[in-house]
Design an enzyme around this catalytic site. Structure first.
Site, PDB file in Angstrom:
ATOM      1  N   GLU A  76       0.851  -1.188   0.000  1.00 32.58           N
ATOM      2  CA  GLU A  76       0.000   0.000   0.000  1.00 32.58           C
ATOM      3  C   GLU A  76       0.888   1.240   0.000  1.00 32.58           C
ATOM      4  O   GLU A  76       1.964   1.256   0.608  1.00 32.58           O
ATOM      5  CB  GLU A  76      -0.915   0.007   1.216  1.00 32.58           C
ATOM      6  CG  GLU A  76      -0.202   0.145   2.554  1.00 32.58           C
ATOM      7  CD  GLU A  76      -1.147   0.391   3.728  1.00 32.58           C
ATOM      8  OE1 GLU A  76      -2.088   1.207   3.588  1.00 32.58           O
ATOM      9  OE2 GLU A  76      -0.946  -0.244   4.785  1.00 32.58           O
ATOM     10  N   ASP A  82      16.873  -3.182  10.507  1.00 29.98           N
ATOM     11  CA  ASP A  82      17.554  -2.143   9.730  1.00 29.98           C
ATOM     12  C   ASP A  82      16.947  -0.794  10.101  1.00 29.98           C
ATOM     13  O   ASP A  82      16.563   0.002   9.241  1.00 29.98           O
ATOM     14  CB  ASP A  82      17.397  -2.424   8.228  1.00 29.98           C
ATOM     15  CG  ASP A  82      18.355  -1.618   7.365  1.00 29.98           C
ATOM     16  OD1 ASP A  82      19.272  -0.978   7.920  1.00 29.98           O
ATOM     17  OD2 ASP A  82      18.185  -1.626   6.127  1.00 29.98           O
TER      18      ASP A  82
END
Length: 294
Positions: free
Chosen positions: A94, A198
């Protein structure tokens, strides 16, 4: 552009969604993938593209996003689909308009990340290997965190560095550090948490309602300090974020030393990805850690 239009037709088939009269625009900001925004009636998608042989990288990213979503703590983009088509691997998410994390949004993110980290997992590692940037990240299951960090994280990056031509003191001092990693955990026993993996400032934001959102994960089950350490790289997050995290889930005092051990992994990865400009920083961090042993 013709190849992109063919991909759009492929996505219609894959998702069952009509993409008539769509608009496709390039989105900048990524170092590894090319990215596009696809808009149609009731559709607003973000598409990542790379070479077809990197489809497993996107499959692993999708798995990480879905597992993070299942925790119900920090928002992540919904996965629409992923796969490969002709010369491209793709990941469709999305599309979310992103804003900065500050004030209430930063505090909420600190609290939500702490809640995520409080959910215990069964082991260190992850069900599949993935990537950190474009570097392979090995996630073989371990019951012992010290051996996991030694073998699957720092040890692997040092091996990659040697293959890239970085020998000398990086390897000799790095090997000495590997042999002595246990010394940094004499009074600390981490439990496995689901990590983003990360979590630098470029991979977190707020949506239009001010809700925190994280993306581009490199997930695994590990010591939550590894996530917190990376938030302090490359500029760090706001005081509101750290205050809220600490209030919800206080950090062990030894974190101040171990964060260098954890961030060494990312600096070595940057050395392997981007070159010699990170070599002095990596050597300096190893020296700092070895000095703590004396």
């Amino acid at each position: 552009m013709a190849a992109l239009q063919q991909l759009v037709s492929h996505l219609e088939t894959q998702t069952g969604q009509s993409l008539n009269n769509h608009r496709l625009s390039s989105v900048g900001g990524g170092d590894i993938n090319s990215a596009y925004r696809l808009q149609a009636a009731n559709i607003d998608w973000f598409i990542k593209l790379n070479r077809a042989d990197l489809a497993a990288m996107f499959a692993a990213e999708a798995a990480g996003l879905r597992e993070l979503a299942g925790m119900g703590t920090v928002r992540v983009p919904q996965v629409i689909c992923f796969g490969d088509f002709q010369q491209h691997a793709y990941l469709v998410l999305e599309f979310i308009e992103l804003g900065s994390l500050h004030g209430r949004s930063a505090s909420l993110f600190g609290q939500q990340l702490a809640l995520l980290h409080q959910r215990p997992q069964a082991y260190f590692g992850w069900p599949i290997d993935n990537t950190i940037g474009s570097t392979p990240q090995h996630n073989a299951r371990h019951n012992d965190w010290i051996s996991f960090w030694r073998q699957q994280r720092l040890g692997k990056q040092l091996q990659f560095a040697a293959a890239n031509g970085y020998g000398g003191s990086l390897q000799t001092q790095g090997e000495k550090l590997l042999e002595n990693i246990g010394a940094f955990f004499s009074d600390y026993r981490p439990h496995p948490s689901l990590l983003h993996g990360d979590l630098w400032g470029g991979n977190a934001a707020a949506d239009s309602q001010g809700q925190p959102i994280i993306f581009d994960p490199a997930c695994y089950y590990g010591d939550r300090e590894a996530d917190l350490a990376m938030t302090e790289l490359f500029g760090g997050f706001s005081r509101d974020f750290y205050a809220a995290y600490q209030a919800e889930y206080p950090l062990d005092s030894g974190y101040k030393t171990r964060k260098t051990l954890y961030n060494l992994y990312h600096i070595l990865n940057h050395l392997n990805l981007f070159g010699r400009g990170y070599l002095n920083q990596a050597n300096s961090m190893i020296s700092q850690l070895l000095a703590k042993l004396n």
